[in-house]
Design a protein around this motif. Structure first.
Motif, PDB file in Angstrom:
ATOM      1  N   ARG A 104       0.862  -1.175   0.000  1.00  0.00           N
ATOM      2  CA  ARG A 104       0.000   0.000   0.000  1.00  0.00           C
ATOM      3  C   ARG A 104       0.897   1.223   0.000  1.00  0.00           C
ATOM      4  N   SER A 105       0.440   2.311  -0.622  1.00  0.00           N
ATOM      5  CA  SER A 105       1.288   3.498  -0.665  1.00  0.00           C
ATOM      6  C   SER A 105       0.439   4.760  -0.713  1.00  0.00           C
ATOM      7  N   GLN A 106       1.072   5.858  -0.337  1.00  0.00           N
ATOM      8  CA  GLN A 106       0.438   7.177  -0.417  1.00  0.00           C
ATOM      9  C   GLN A 106       1.516   8.196  -0.726  1.00  0.00           C
ATOM     10  N   SER A 107       1.302   9.022  -1.760  1.00  0.00           N
ATOM     11  CA  SER A 107       2.283  10.018  -2.192  1.00  0.00           C
ATOM     12  C   SER A 107       1.749  11.428  -1.991  1.00  0.00           C
ATOM     13  N   THR A 108       2.632  12.320  -1.537  1.00  0.00           N
ATOM     14  CA  THR A 108       2.287  13.737  -1.386  1.00  0.00           C
ATOM     15  C   THR A 108       3.518  14.573  -1.726  1.00  0.00           C
ATOM     16  N   THR A 109       3.289  15.795  -2.217  1.00  0.00           N
ATOM     17  CA  THR A 109       4.396  16.726  -2.399  1.00  0.00           C
ATOM     18  C   THR A 109       4.570  17.523  -1.114  1.00  0.00           C
ATOM     19  N   GLU A 110       5.829  17.804  -0.786  1.00  0.00           N
ATOM     20  CA  GLU A 110       6.118  18.550   0.428  1.00  0.00           C
ATOM     21  C   GLU A 110       7.454  19.252   0.288  1.00  0.00           C
ATOM     22  N   ALA A 111       7.755  20.140   1.219  1.00  0.00           N
ATOM     23  CA  ALA A 111       9.044  20.822   1.252  1.00  0.00           C
ATOM     24  C   ALA A 111      10.064  19.924   1.938  1.00  0.00           C
ATOM     25  N   HIS A 130       7.071  12.729  -1.659  1.00  0.00           N
ATOM     26  CA  HIS A 130       7.239  11.842  -0.505  1.00  0.00           C
ATOM     27  C   HIS A 130       6.210  10.719  -0.617  1.00  0.00           C
ATOM     28  N   THR A 131       6.691   9.479  -0.640  1.00  0.00           N
ATOM     29  CA  THR A 131       5.799   8.319  -0.732  1.00  0.00           C
ATOM     30  C   THR A 131       6.011   7.413   0.476  1.00  0.00           C
ATOM     31  N   SER A 132       4.921   7.094   1.168  1.00  0.00           N
ATOM     32  CA  SER A 132       4.945   6.182   2.312  1.00  0.00           C
ATOM     33  C   SER A 132       4.421   4.825   1.873  1.00  0.00           C
ATOM     34  N   TYR A 133       5.139   3.771   2.241  1.00  0.00           N
ATOM     35  CA  TYR A 133       4.769   2.407   1.856  1.00  0.00           C
ATOM     36  C   TYR A 133       4.561   1.526   3.083  1.00  0.00           C
ATOM     37  N   VAL A 134       3.574   0.653   2.994  1.00  0.00           N
ATOM     38  CA  VAL A 134       3.465  -0.499   3.888  1.00  0.00           C
ATOM     39  C   VAL A 134       3.527  -1.722   2.988  1.00  0.00           C
ATOM     40  N   TYR A 135       4.604  -2.487   3.084  1.00  0.00           N
ATOM     41  CA  TYR A 135       4.752  -3.692   2.272  1.00  0.00           C
ATOM     42  C   TYR A 135       4.129  -4.870   3.009  1.00  0.00           C
ATOM     43  N   LEU A 158       5.933  12.061 -16.556  1.00  0.00           N
ATOM     44  CA  LEU A 158       4.830  11.177 -16.180  1.00  0.00           C
ATOM     45  C   LEU A 158       5.203  10.206 -15.061  1.00  0.00           C
ATOM     46  N   ILE A 159       6.490  10.140 -14.728  1.00  0.00           N
ATOM     47  CA  ILE A 159       6.910   9.228 -13.651  1.00  0.00           C
ATOM     48  C   ILE A 159       6.804   9.870 -12.279  1.00  0.00           C
ATOM     49  N   VAL A 160       6.282  11.093 -12.192  1.00  0.00           N
ATOM     50  CA  VAL A 160       6.349  11.851 -10.945  1.00  0.00           C
ATOM     51  C   VAL A 160       5.695  11.125  -9.774  1.00  0.00           C
ATOM     52  N   LEU A 161       4.625  10.372 -10.027  1.00  0.00           N
ATOM     53  CA  LEU A 161       3.964   9.603  -8.960  1.00  0.00           C
ATOM     54  C   LEU A 161       4.447   8.150  -9.042  1.00  0.00           C
ATOM     55  N   PRO A 162       5.194   7.691  -8.044  1.00  0.00           N
ATOM     56  CA  PRO A 162       5.752   6.336  -8.123  1.00  0.00           C
ATOM     57  C   PRO A 162       4.714   5.234  -8.268  1.00  0.00           C
ATOM     58  N   GLU A 163       3.539   5.409  -7.682  1.00  0.00           N
ATOM     59  CA  GLU A 163       2.548   4.333  -7.670  1.00  0.00           C
ATOM     60  C   GLU A 163       1.244   4.737  -8.348  1.00  0.00           C
ATOM     61  N   ALA A 164       1.325   5.681  -9.291  1.00  0.00           N
ATOM     62  CA  ALA A 164       0.142   6.078 -10.067  1.00  0.00           C
ATOM     63  C   ALA A 164       0.608   6.489 -11.454  1.00  0.00           C
ATOM     64  N   GLY A 165      -0.326   6.501 -12.388  1.00  0.00           N
ATOM     65  CA  GLY A 165       0.035   6.881 -13.738  1.00  0.00           C
ATOM     66  C   GLY A 165       0.526   5.700 -14.551  1.00  0.00           C
TER      67      GLY A 165
END
Length: 249
Positions: A104-111, A130-135, A158-165
């Motif tokens: 599972r993953s969640q990506s967000t942009t941050e400073a 920033h992408t958080s993963y639970v493997y 188009l690769i900007v989101l590791p787990e989308a697109g």
């Protein structure tokens, strides 16, 4: 009802130990909640917690965050090997070990924080993905990862989101190759520490469980620029990390 006083938790632990040994609670089964113990034995929650803590230390009981207490299987889980240098989730390696991997993953942009900025060779406050993963291993949380990529590298692609697109889930090396960047084997720094409360909650374990902490950074082979850095956290009782492969493997 058990006796009162400082030894009350020892009496409760002994009774629970006997009930487990008799087969009333087989390996893997859930044990009474603290409220159930209070109703059965007539003591405070603190006594029940102390009894379970003792049984945990003895290796008889396993506490799962938010789920309760369970009888520990006395057959230790088969250690899983993480192959160091894998440029993405090592799904092939885990499948070869007889488990079903997913995440599972969640990506967000941050400073970027000062620490992450230093690792990526960028200025503090520069934007990162920033992408958080639970493997997951056979559907259960197996290990955690936090990944950061400079938006200056991936932000216009188009690769900007590791787990989308269109290029989701293919791993860092394959994603970076889409924008002309070749990454070699990552640089990894491995240390040992205990799980934090937040990490333990995500892994359904207790805080303080020993873990492998891996700081990993991928570099552009042509320029030497860091293009991704990550922190991986693997519960020590389940995982080993292997470096290098035998000839022909």
């Amino acid at each position: 009802m058990t006796g009162s006083g400082p030894s009350a938790y020892l009496q409760v632990a002994e009774q629970l130990r006997d009930r487990i040994a008799s087969g009333e609670y087989p390996p893997g089964s859930q044990l009474p909640s603290l409220a159930d113990l209070r109703a059965q034995y007539g003591f405070s929650h603190g006594v029940g917690q102390s009894a379970y803590r003792l049984l945990e230390q003895e290796g008889v009981v396993l506490a799962k965050q938010g789920r309760g207490y369970f009888v520990r299987d006395q057959e230790p889980p088969r250690p899983l090997v993480r192959h160091a240098g894998a440029t993405g989730p090592d799904t092939t390696g885990l499948a070869e070990q007889g488990v079903t991997p997913s995440w599972r993953s969640q990506s967000t942009t941050e400073a970027a924080s000062p620490a992450i900025a230093e690792r990526l060779g960028i200025a503090p406050e520069d934007p990162v993905m920033h992408t958080s993963y639970v493997y997951l291993v056979d559907g259960e949380p197996g290990y955690l990862a936090e990944s950061w990529e400079p938006m200056a590298v991936t932000g216009q692609a188009l690769i900007v989101l590791p787990e989308a697109g269109p290029y989701s889930g293919i791993g860092i090396a394959a994603r970076m190759a889409r924008i002309g960047i070749e990454v070699g084997e990552p640089v990894e720094q491995v240390s040992a520490r205990n799980l934090t409360r937040a990490e333990a909650q995500a892994l359904t374990l207790l805080p303080g469980v020993p873990a492998l902490a891996i700081r990993r950074t991928h570099y552009d082979r042509a320029t030497g620029r860091p293009v991704e850095t990550a922190d991986l956290v693997l519960p020590g009782e389940r995982w080993a990390t292997r470096y290098g492969r035998p000839p022909g493997a």
